[in-house]
Design a protein around this motif. Sequence first.
Motif, PDB file in Angstrom:
ATOM      1  N   ALA A  80       0.911  -1.359   0.068  1.00 14.45           N
ATOM      2  CA  ALA A  80      -0.126   0.033   0.131  1.00 14.45           C
ATOM      3  C   ALA A  80       0.875   1.305   0.118  1.00 14.45           C
ATOM      4  O   ALA A  80       0.529   2.258  -0.726  1.00 14.45           O
ATOM      5  N   ASN A  81       1.732   1.200   0.853  1.00 13.46           N
ATOM      6  CA  ASN A  81       2.831   2.417   0.843  1.00 13.46           C
ATOM      7  C   ASN A  81       3.565   2.838  -0.369  1.00 13.46           C
ATOM      8  O   ASN A  81       3.754   3.610  -0.839  1.00 13.46           O
ATOM      9  N   PHE A  82       3.949   1.554  -1.140  1.00 17.64           N
ATOM     10  CA  PHE A  82       4.644   1.735  -2.374  1.00 17.64           C
ATOM     11  C   PHE A  82       3.725   2.029  -3.358  1.00 17.64           C
ATOM     12  O   PHE A  82       4.156   2.802  -4.435  1.00 17.64           O
ATOM     13  N   GLN A  83       2.610   1.415  -3.248  1.00 17.02           N
ATOM     14  CA  GLN A  83       1.650   2.285  -4.520  1.00 17.02           C
ATOM     15  C   GLN A  83       1.358   3.868  -4.196  1.00 17.02           C
ATOM     16  O   GLN A  83       1.431   4.432  -5.355  1.00 17.02           O
ATOM     17  N   ARG A  84       1.203   4.308  -2.975  1.00 17.90           N
ATOM     18  CA  ARG A  84       1.256   5.605  -2.713  1.00 17.90           C
ATOM     19  C   ARG A  84       2.516   6.397  -3.273  1.00 17.90           C
ATOM     20  O   ARG A  84       2.501   7.455  -3.842  1.00 17.90           O
ATOM     21  N   TYR A  85       3.681   5.902  -3.031  1.00 11.45           N
ATOM     22  CA  TYR A  85       4.958   6.415  -3.309  1.00 11.45           C
ATOM     23  C   TYR A  85       5.060   6.271  -4.764  1.00 11.45           C
ATOM     24  O   TYR A  85       5.411   7.341  -5.334  1.00 11.45           O
ATOM     25  N   TYR A  86       4.613   5.452  -5.559  1.00 14.19           N
ATOM     26  CA  TYR A  86       4.625   5.356  -6.929  1.00 14.19           C
ATOM     27  C   TYR A  86       3.689   6.492  -7.512  1.00 14.19           C
ATOM     28  O   TYR A  86       4.079   7.416  -8.497  1.00 14.19           O
TER      29      TYR A  86
END
Length: 159
Positions: free
Chosen positions: A25-31
């Motif tokens: 989930a955090n990687f998706q927001r970072y992306y």
Amino acid sequence: MKLNSIGLDAKQSRELGKELNILLANFQRYYMNLRGIHWNIKGKRFFDLHVKFEELYDDANLKVDMVAERILTLGEVPLHTFEDYIETSKVPLGKNVTVDEKAIRLIVDSLKELLKIERRILDASDEANDEGTNSMMSDFITEQEKTVWMMKAWLAEEI
């Protein structure tokens, strides 16, 4: 102790799957932050930063897929809705970031959050004897620490 199909403790694998979903989930927001700053960056450093942000979001996209596939390998289901990502992520939200220093700061702050999660997963995967997850987290951490160092150097700040 019940083992899953890859020979790991099933309970520990479920817990690792939950932690990996938090990372996902955090990687998706970072992306999405990276896509936004790639599209919206302005100023004299546009050409250099536009290319760099694309490099970073391509890398983040690959890591998203790797994390989701690891979750599946552990027998769990990866989060896959924006609602889940919004509820779960702690990475700062970058909205309408157009200034170079604010964009780089957003990247540093996001990576700091990802590194916290990855270190927690690294410890748990080590305890679970899960070399696949452990190796992935180790590689992510090494790359992201270097990126933080480079971004801090660009900002003329100490690590």
